[in-house]
Design an enzyme around this catalytic site. Structure first.
Site, PDB file in Angstrom:
ATOM      1  N   ASP A 173       0.867  -1.159   0.000  1.00 21.91           N
ATOM      2  CA  ASP A 173       0.000   0.000   0.000  1.00 21.91           C
ATOM      3  C   ASP A 173       0.917   1.226   0.000  1.00 21.91           C
ATOM      4  O   ASP A 173       2.129   1.106   0.156  1.00 21.91           O
ATOM      5  CB  ASP A 173      -0.921  -0.036   1.236  1.00 21.91           C
ATOM      6  CG  ASP A 173      -2.138   0.844   1.026  1.00 21.91           C
ATOM      7  OD1 ASP A 173      -3.193   0.578   1.632  1.00 21.91           O
ATOM      8  OD2 ASP A 173      -2.072   1.779   0.200  1.00 21.91           O
TER       9      ASP A 173
HETATM   10  C1  GLC Z   1      -4.372   4.284  -0.178  1.00 23.54           C
HETATM   11  C2  GLC Z   1      -5.187   3.046   0.028  1.00 23.54           C
HETATM   12  C3  GLC Z   1      -5.115   2.077  -1.114  1.00 23.54           C
HETATM   13  C4  GLC Z   1      -4.933   2.869  -2.398  1.00 23.54           C
HETATM   14  C5  GLC Z   1      -3.557   3.481  -2.346  1.00 23.54           C
HETATM   15  C6  GLC Z   1      -3.273   4.366  -3.568  1.00 23.54           C
HETATM   16  O1  GLC Z   1      -3.870   4.780   1.011  1.00 23.54           O
HETATM   17  O2  GLC Z   1      -5.035   2.343   1.250  1.00 23.54           O
HETATM   18  O3  GLC Z   1      -6.311   1.297  -1.122  1.00 23.54           O
HETATM   19  O4  GLC Z   1      -5.076   2.029  -3.532  1.00 23.54           O
HETATM   20  O5  GLC Z   1      -3.342   4.229  -1.160  1.00 23.54           O
HETATM   21  O6  GLC Z   1      -4.045   5.504  -3.512  1.00 23.54           O
END
Ligand code: GLC
Length: 749
Positions: free
Chosen positions: A275
């Site tokens: 993430d």
């Molecule tokens: C965010 C989320 C994830 C997302 C990523 C990119 O914090 O937790 O689900 O795809 O960052 O934005």
């Protein structure tokens, strides 16, 4: 030998041979398997090219450093440059599961279609619709030049306050896993890699980047990890996203148990990405099985999978074979969905907006839930003369959830100036006005609108009308949980006061979670529209006026209050810190919850826990009303219980005993021999004309009634007599059932 050592050994033993033996560009040979082509590519790559694939860069200019986006990036959550000499496309990576986002409007004037929330998609109980939904979002991604869509959210819902429940598929692993698999397949049918996220146990948002989720292996495999297992085996997502939180002491993205599970036990060939800001190490993460670090330039303390990884390999701290495997997995993910052979290029054609919006509307119409309908006040007649519409910005649009999944709608989002304005705010409404849609269905009606903040004005308007439709909203978003289940502001007072005006009252909820409804007995009908997407206003109106017969079902147990839930006290729920610059680790640590033990509901998530504790919630999982009535006449089983792959299929005869065409979410549950909790084994959505009877064949997931045995490392069906029932919801005693005796057996992995 520990699993991690086995993993390391096996990846060395079967490692991709090092470069120097590049076949004659065999990677271009579409008659070869994705596996063979990816291996051939890795052989032909330099070390730096392999390293290039395993770290993406943030591609939005709103980070604390306000870095320009990388050259070649479209502008989105992340970007990885391509390798033209080998035909490897750039990875243009965009959010998310509900539609193609446009963070910070980095792509000027680029709006898209938003699906309704995940509770609606799973609430359709319709695999085909889930596929169509994924296909539509995949098409919109591909059309814009994206080849990775960060969709596939399927964290199980364990509490009715969680900020991201609107992105997920409910509390049951069989439903979430199967609907998630279809959505992933739909996205990938458009040559776009989908993800399955967030692995794992990202079950609360409070303190999400530091919290340590404690869960036993058996309990974990039988709950959240079962949803991922089903989605990964059936959906074959090109990528998986590991979560922010720790699990049993290790951050998910350096947790060898979590990162090796899909690869060693579920045959997973794709790649696991972090993430955004979930990278924490180089050697530990690489050797645990992480394959790509996401947007580390903006979100991680440092870039762990850059020169540090190169040095770690040179020093032998990370085997060369691990980097080869990382690169192989990224390439496998791209090749297997067709992103290599069909590179996504920003299209100059216009996209079929009407068709896409029709899919979003269809999902909303089939997943919105009719909770109460006293004296069949609904559907409304088109001849109704005076309609009062109150609250919820219903004259303008429908609410959506906040955070990385927030889509920018065509026509522009309507923001709420009273909500938080920094990320994940502001609360945004899609410009699909329920009021306008209602007017279109009742063209002769006199429709008047009141904002609802002036209760006297609203009551006066109600008393002058023939029917009152009150819209009540509650915003949910990524990065924090709701403090409680109450409707914010004066909405409860408003509804109570209007109900006293003595006119028929219909409440339409637009919320990200179940809410307490102290006025429930004083109103006539309640519709839960969750966050209904960019065609949500039309979908709501079509249901209220019977153009569509509601068939959505709850995929989250609706408690009467927090007194009924497994974890009544979530310390700091409702609090959040400003995540604008998550790079700084000095966030105010919500120290109230450094750890969160899933030791109350364990594997008994949702309805299973209520059954086990003999608690009667307000509405159970699987509940939803229709303008028709349905009857289950018969259930018979077709079993093949010999061998390691036993199968069981239920033949269910269902009848529409009402006078309206409709659809029923047929749910088959199994009760384990000790008779305590029944679990969803299979489901299907069945359209039935008034008076029609159909028999449907529903494959049953025996894993749902099996025990995972960590020591034996397999799933075991204990001997005994199992009750298999088709019933209208998880806790109902209606429906029909049968029994089957099963001798003790192990299920193949
Ligand atoms: C965010 C989320 C994830 C997302 C990523 C990119 O914090 O937790 O689900 O795809 O960052 O934005």
């Amino acid at each position: 030998m520990k699993l991690s050592q086995l993993f390391l050994l096996s990846s060395i033993l079967v490692s991709v041979p090092s470069i120097g033996h590049a076949e004659e560009a065999s990677w271009k040979d579409t008659s070869l398997s994705a596996e063979a082509r990816a291996k051939a590519l890795v052989k032909a790559m330099t070390q730096d090219e392999k390293l290039q694939l395993v770290a993406s860069q943030y591609a939005v200019d709103n980070g604390s450093k306000h870095l320009p986006i990388p050259k070649g990036a479209l502008g989105s959550a992340a970007y990885v440059a391509g390798i033209p000499r080998l035909g490897i496309p750039a990875q243009q990576i965009t959010d998310a599961g509900l539609g193609v986002t446009n963070p910070n409007h980095i792509r000027p004037n680029d709006a898209a279609t938003s699906l309704p929330s995940g509770q609606i998609l799973s609430g359709t109980f319709d695999r085909n619709l889930a596929y169509e939904a994924g296909k539509m979002t995949g098409a919109e991604a591909f059309h814009r030049g994206f080849n990775v869509l960060l969709g596939g959210g399927m964290v199980l819902t364990r509490d009715p306050r969680i900020g991201r429940n609107f992105e997920y598929l409910g509390e049951d692993p069989i439903l979430a896993g199967n609907i998630g698999a279809e959505q992933i397949k739909g996205v990938q049918s458009q040559h776009v890699v989908s993800t399955a996220k967030h692995l794992a146990f990202n079950n609360i948002e409070t303190n999400r980047k530091k919290i340590d989720m404690k869960v036993g292996e058996k309990e974990g495999r039988e709950s959240d990890l079962l949803a991922f297992e089903i989605a990964i085996k059936k959906g074959n997502p090109g990528s998986i996203m590991c979560a922010y939180n720790k699990v049993n002491g290790d951050y998910s993205c350096e947790n060898s148990y979590l990162l090796q599970l899909p690869k060693k036990e579920w045959g997973y060939q794709g790649y696991i990405m972090t993430d955004w800001g979930a990278g924490h190490s180089t050697v530990k993460a690489a050797n645990a099985g992480l394959d790509q670090e996401s947007a580390a330039d903006q979100f991680d303390n440092k870039i762990y999978f850059g020169k540090d990884l190169k040095e770690a390999i040179a020093k032998g701290e990370v085997p060369q074979s691990r980097l080869d495997d990382m690169a192989y997995r990224v390439l496998y993910g791209l090749i297997q969905v067709g992103a290599y052979d069909h590179p996504a290029v920003k299209s100059t054609q216009s996209e079929d907006v009407a068709a896409h919006e029709a899919i979003s509307q269809k999902v909303a119409e089939n997943g919105i839930v009719l909770l109460q309908n006293k004296q069949n006040i609904l559907p409304l007649a088109a001849t109704v003369k005076n309609i009062a519409i109150i609250g919820g910005k219903a004259d303008k649009g429908v609410l959506s959830g906040g955070g990385s999944s927030q889509v920018t709608a065509r026509g522009g989002n309507i923001t709420d100036p009273t909500s938080m304005q920094t990320w994940p705010g502001p609360a945004s409404y899609f410009p699909s006005s329920p009021m306008k849609a209602i007017q279109a269905l009742a063209p002769k009606a006199k429709i008047q609108f009141a904002e609802g903040n002036n209760i006297d004005e609203a009551v006066k308007l109600a008393s002058q009308s023939d029917v009152v439709i009150i819209f009540a909203t509650k915003w949910s978003a990524e990065s924090f949980d709701n403090a409680d289940m109450s409707l914010p502001g004066n909405q409860n007072l408003l509804i109570e006061a209007v109900a006293k005006a003595g006119k028929p009252v219909i409440v339409v909820l637009e919320t990200g979670n179940p809410v307490e409804m102290p006025w429930l007995n004083n109103v006539d009908a309640v519709v839960e529209a969750w966050y209904p997407g960019t065609s949500g206003g039309t979908a709501i109106a079509n249901i209220l006026f019977g153009k569509v017969n509601p068939s959505g079902r709850l995929t989250i147990t609706w408690p009467k209050s927090l007194a009924q839930v497994p974890y009544p006290k979530i310390t700091n729920a409702g609090q959040r810190w400003n995540e604008d610059d998550p790079v700084k680790e000095d966030k105010p640590d919500l120290s109230g919850i450094k750890t969160f033990s899933l030791d109350v509901d364990k594997a008994n998530v949702g309805y299973r826990w209520y059954q086990d504790k003999k608690i009667t919630p307000l509405y159970p999982f699987g509940y939803g009303l229709s303008y028709s009535t349905f009857k289950y006449n018969k259930i018979t089983l077709n079993n093949n219980l010999s061998g390691k792959n036993p199968t069981m299929t239920a033949e269910v005869t269902v009848e529409n005993t009402g006078n309206k065409d409709g659809a029923d979410a047929v749910q088959v549950y199994g009760t384990i021999p000790d008779g305590t909790t029944s679990r969803l084994l299979g489901f299907d959505k069945v359209a039935l004309k008034a008076g029609e009877t159909k028999t449907v064949s529903i494959p049953l997931a025996l894993q749902a009634i099996a025990n995972y045995e960590p020591k034996a490392h397999h799933w075991e069906l204990p001997a005994g007599t199992y009750t298999i029932a088709v019933k209208p919801d998880a806790l109902s005693n209606e429906g029909v059932k049968t029994t089957v005796h099963i001798n003790k057996m192990n299920l193949a992995d």
